[in-house]
Design a protein around this motif. Structure first.
Motif, PDB file in Angstrom:
ATOM      1  N   SER A  24     -65.436  10.701 -32.335  1.00  0.00           N
ATOM      2  CA  SER A  24     -66.903  10.769 -32.088  1.00  0.00           C
ATOM      3  C   SER A  24     -67.229  11.064 -30.522  1.00  0.00           C
ATOM      4  O   SER A  24     -68.217  11.622 -30.195  1.00  0.00           O
ATOM      5  N   TRP A  25     -66.077  11.161 -29.932  1.00  0.00           N
ATOM      6  CA  TRP A  25     -66.184  11.291 -28.483  1.00  0.00           C
ATOM      7  C   TRP A  25     -66.894  13.067 -28.180  1.00  0.00           C
ATOM      8  O   TRP A  25     -66.402  13.738 -28.740  1.00  0.00           O
ATOM      9  N   GLY A  26     -67.881  12.766 -27.349  1.00  0.00           N
ATOM     10  CA  GLY A  26     -68.297  14.231 -27.309  1.00  0.00           C
ATOM     11  C   GLY A  26     -69.383  14.343 -28.424  1.00  0.00           C
ATOM     12  O   GLY A  26     -70.331  15.570 -28.219  1.00  0.00           O
ATOM     13  N   TRP A  27     -69.481  13.897 -29.239  1.00  0.00           N
ATOM     14  CA  TRP A  27     -70.274  14.294 -30.417  1.00  0.00           C
ATOM     15  C   TRP A  27     -71.627  13.335 -30.532  1.00  0.00           C
ATOM     16  O   TRP A  27     -72.892  13.564 -30.635  1.00  0.00           O
ATOM     17  N   ARG A  66     -75.094  24.739 -37.478  1.00  0.00           N
ATOM     18  CA  ARG A  66     -74.321  24.902 -36.345  1.00  0.00           C
ATOM     19  C   ARG A  66     -73.817  23.491 -35.811  1.00  0.00           C
ATOM     20  O   ARG A  66     -75.039  22.606 -35.457  1.00  0.00           O
ATOM     21  N   PRO A  67     -72.642  23.090 -35.850  1.00  0.00           N
ATOM     22  CA  PRO A  67     -72.276  21.631 -35.720  1.00  0.00           C
ATOM     23  C   PRO A  67     -72.800  21.035 -34.106  1.00  0.00           C
ATOM     24  O   PRO A  67     -73.418  19.939 -34.208  1.00  0.00           O
ATOM     25  N   GLU A  68     -72.861  21.853 -33.443  1.00  0.00           N
ATOM     26  CA  GLU A  68     -73.233  21.371 -32.018  1.00  0.00           C
ATOM     27  C   GLU A  68     -74.605  21.147 -31.968  1.00  0.00           C
ATOM     28  O   GLU A  68     -75.238  20.364 -31.146  1.00  0.00           O
ATOM     29  N   LYS A  69     -75.482  21.523 -32.893  1.00  0.00           N
ATOM     30  CA  LYS A  69     -76.993  21.408 -32.966  1.00  0.00           C
ATOM     31  C   LYS A  69     -77.288  20.252 -34.064  1.00  0.00           C
ATOM     32  O   LYS A  69     -78.236  19.818 -34.024  1.00  0.00           O
TER      33      LYS A  69
END
Lengths: 340, 275
Positions: free
Chosen positions: A49-52, A65-68
């Motif tokens: 989960s690091w970074g998420w 979009r995963p980053e959003k």
């Protein structure tokens, strides 16, 4: 004298010593292996989960979009569903426990109920999901187009409106349907835990209160219930934290994974002030919960979604940790303050 | 028509020296031909016993002789147990406490009880004593304070706890807890106080305090005490009743009963031959 000679005190303990030590090692191994598995699991979640897991993740709806993408809809949905679950299950559960422990006579009927409560507590959660679909989501197919009312008397009841709040009939996959299904799921556990808490209050307390001229109700209200509340609370919190993590019955209900709005449109404190009537609409709105979002992300093969799933698991674990922390605090408090 | 309290004939006993104490006490509470059953087990057989007011009556007898059962019929605490029934009467100032119109709650307010094991509620000392008056409708804080102080004074506990009324009652010693339970029972202003072996779980010093207390309390209250301790019965009580196998064998002034028991069974029990 001679009889005592050949078994000196140290001999008496010698024979059992090896087995004792072996048993202790086995128990220690069992403890440490389960602890190790837990550590591996947690560190895997933390690593993936690091970074998420960040503020954006907590405050965003799901996205292609995963980053959003984020877990906001699940957080709010879980909150609504669990709030109603508590609202329904605690009064019914504690009430039933009080009846069974304090009022019910010991006959075949009450014994049958007691035995079957334990059975119900062991029923797989998906069975409750199927029950919930029939009972709450579809309501036995009575309402709507082609429903029993429609085909027999030509009534097409699909929606009720009260002061601008629309209630679809049958309910569908809404907050209330989820909460009532979860209530069925946690009720047996809450009843059993409350029964045990009530049974833990010594009869002498009841007798002392009755002897002072208190009625049965006063005795329960002022002495038995306050003394049992720490035990009841612990049971409630533990069963609620189980309900938070439940996925199977909600999949069975058909709860959507992608929900781009908050129930009742209340997505912020300011929204609550602007249209407070959303509070009444929320129970009849569609929703999703964290475990459903996790399940959906985990099914996706793309690497980025694994991170999202791990972040969702982290959120869920933190919530459970928080709730169990409260349960432990209550237990410690009552251990210190209530001694019989 | 209210019945006038009758002088108890069975207690005007034949003794050489006149005992005015005995004769002047009117009957407060009495049983007439009382049978009591736990399911099919009969625990009391035709017990007729009068308890004179403002005095201490001790109930003695071996374990299982029915003395505690008898005590619990006086404020109907036996009602709690399923499957119990009775025959005969228990009269509080001439009125049957098992009568149809009797409110058990009101009865227990008049006939208080202290148990063998001290049973403080897991609350503050103040709340323990204030509980009784509260459930009987006293809401005024000042009045409650007054009742609490008076009751703790009467139970000889005030000096020890006046500075820590808000502390948990669980923190008190065993003897203090038992006196707290007595204070709690006194707070509802009862007329009769039933005590079921109130000192059996206490050390000698605490026992002595409780006994002193009983002696003081009989100025105002009618006390019935169950005890296993012969010395205690002879020290604190004015009258003694001896139970054996559910029957009332003998009763009388404590001194005569211990000095010159009429029945062989009583003689055997008080001299320690059985029980």
């Amino acid at each position: 004298m001679s009889k005592l000679d050949h078994s000196s005190p140290s001999d008496l303990f010698q024979s059992g010593k090896k087995e004792t030590r072996l048993f202790a090692y086995l128990c220690a191994a069992a403890t440490w292996s389960s602890a190790a598995i837990l550590v591996i699991l947690l560190s895997a979640v933390a690593f993936k989960s690091w970074g998420w897991f960040d503020w954006q993740f907590l405050t965003s709806y799901d996205s292609r979009r995963p980053e959003k993408a984020g877990v906001f809809a699940g957080l709010i949905g879980t909150f609504w569903m669990i709030s109603f679950t508590i609202l329904f299950s605690v009064p019914i559960g504690v009430g039933a426990a009080i009846y069974l422990e304090e009022y019910a006579k010991d006959n075949w009927l009450s014994r049958l109920i007691r035995v079957n409560l334990s059975n119900l507590a062991g029923v797989p959660s998906i069975v409750y999901g199927i029950l919930g679909v029939t009972l709450f989501v579809r309501m036995f197919g009575v309402f709507g187009e082609g429903g029993h009312l429609d085909s027999f008397i030509g009534w097409k009841v699909e929606e009720l409106n009260f002061w601008g709040i629309s209630i679809s009939l049958p309910l569908g996959e809404v907050v209330l349907a989820g909460a009532m299904t979860m209530t069925l799921l946690v009720l047996p556990v809450i009843i059993i835990a409350s029964q045990e808490a009530l049974r833990g209050v010594p009869p002498s307390i009841r007798h002392a209160s009755l002897a002072l001229g208190a009625s049965k109700w006063q005795t329960i209200r002022h002495q038995v219930l306050p003394a049992a509340i720490p035990g009841i609370m612990t049971g409630v919190i533990l069963s609620i934290s189980r309900a938070i993590g439940e996925t199977a019955p909600l999949i069975c209900l058909g709860i959507a994974a992608y929900v781009p709005f908050a129930p009742g449109g209340i997505d912020s404190p300011s929204a609550l002030i602007e249209h407070p009537e959303g509070m009444l609409q929320a129970p009849f709105d569609y929703f999703t919960v964290i475990p459903i979002q996790i399940y959906n992300w985990a099914l996706d093969h793309r690497e980025a979604y694994k991170g999202l799933a791990a972040a969702g698991i982290a959120v869920l674990l933190l919530m459970l940790l928080f709730l169990n922390g409260i349960a432990i605090t209550i237990r410690n408090y009552s251990n210190r303050h209530i001694r019989w | 028509m209210p019945e006038l309290p009758s002088i108890t004939p069975e207690l005007q006993i034949e003794c050489e020296q006149p005992q005015p104490v005995v004769a002047t006490h009117a009957t407060k509470i009495e049983s007439r031909h009382l049978d009591f059953f736990y399911g099919d087990n009969q625990a009391l057989f035709d017990v007729s016993l009068a308890v004179p007011e403002r005095s201490v009556t001790a109930l003695i007898g071996p374990s299982g002789c029915g003395k505690s059962t008898f005590l619990r019929t006086l404020n109907r605490m036996n009602d709690i147990i399923e499957g119990t029934r009775h025959a005969g009467e228990v009269l509080l100032e001439g009125r049957d406490v098992y009568g149809k119109k009797v409110d058990v709650v009101a009865l227990r307010k008049r006939v208080g009880m202290v148990f063998q094991k001290s049973t403080p509620f897991p609350k503050s000392i103040y709340e323990n004593v204030a509980y009784g008056p509260r459930i009987h409708g006293v809401k005024d804080r000042k009045k409650l304070d007054e009742i609490v102080e008076k009751s703790l004074h009467r139970a000889a506990l005030w000096k020890e706890v006046s500075h820590r009324l808000k502390d948990s009652a669980m923190a008190l010693s065993g003897g203090q807890q038992q006196r707290l339970c007595i204070a709690r029972a006194l707070a509802t202003d009862p007329e009769v106080l039933l005590m079921d072996e109130p000192a059996s779980a206490l050390d000698p010093a605490s026992t002595a305090r409780i006994e002193e207390l009983i002696f003081e309390l009989k100025e105002k209250y009618t006390i019935v005490i169950v005890t296993h301790n012969m010395q205690q019965a002879s020290r604190v009580s004015d009258y003694t009743a001896f139970f054996y196998e559910g029957k009332l064998i003998e009763r009388g002034g404590t001194e005569e009963l211990f000095r010159t028991p009429e029945k062989q069974q009583t003689q055997d029990y008080i001299t320690g031959r059985f029980g």
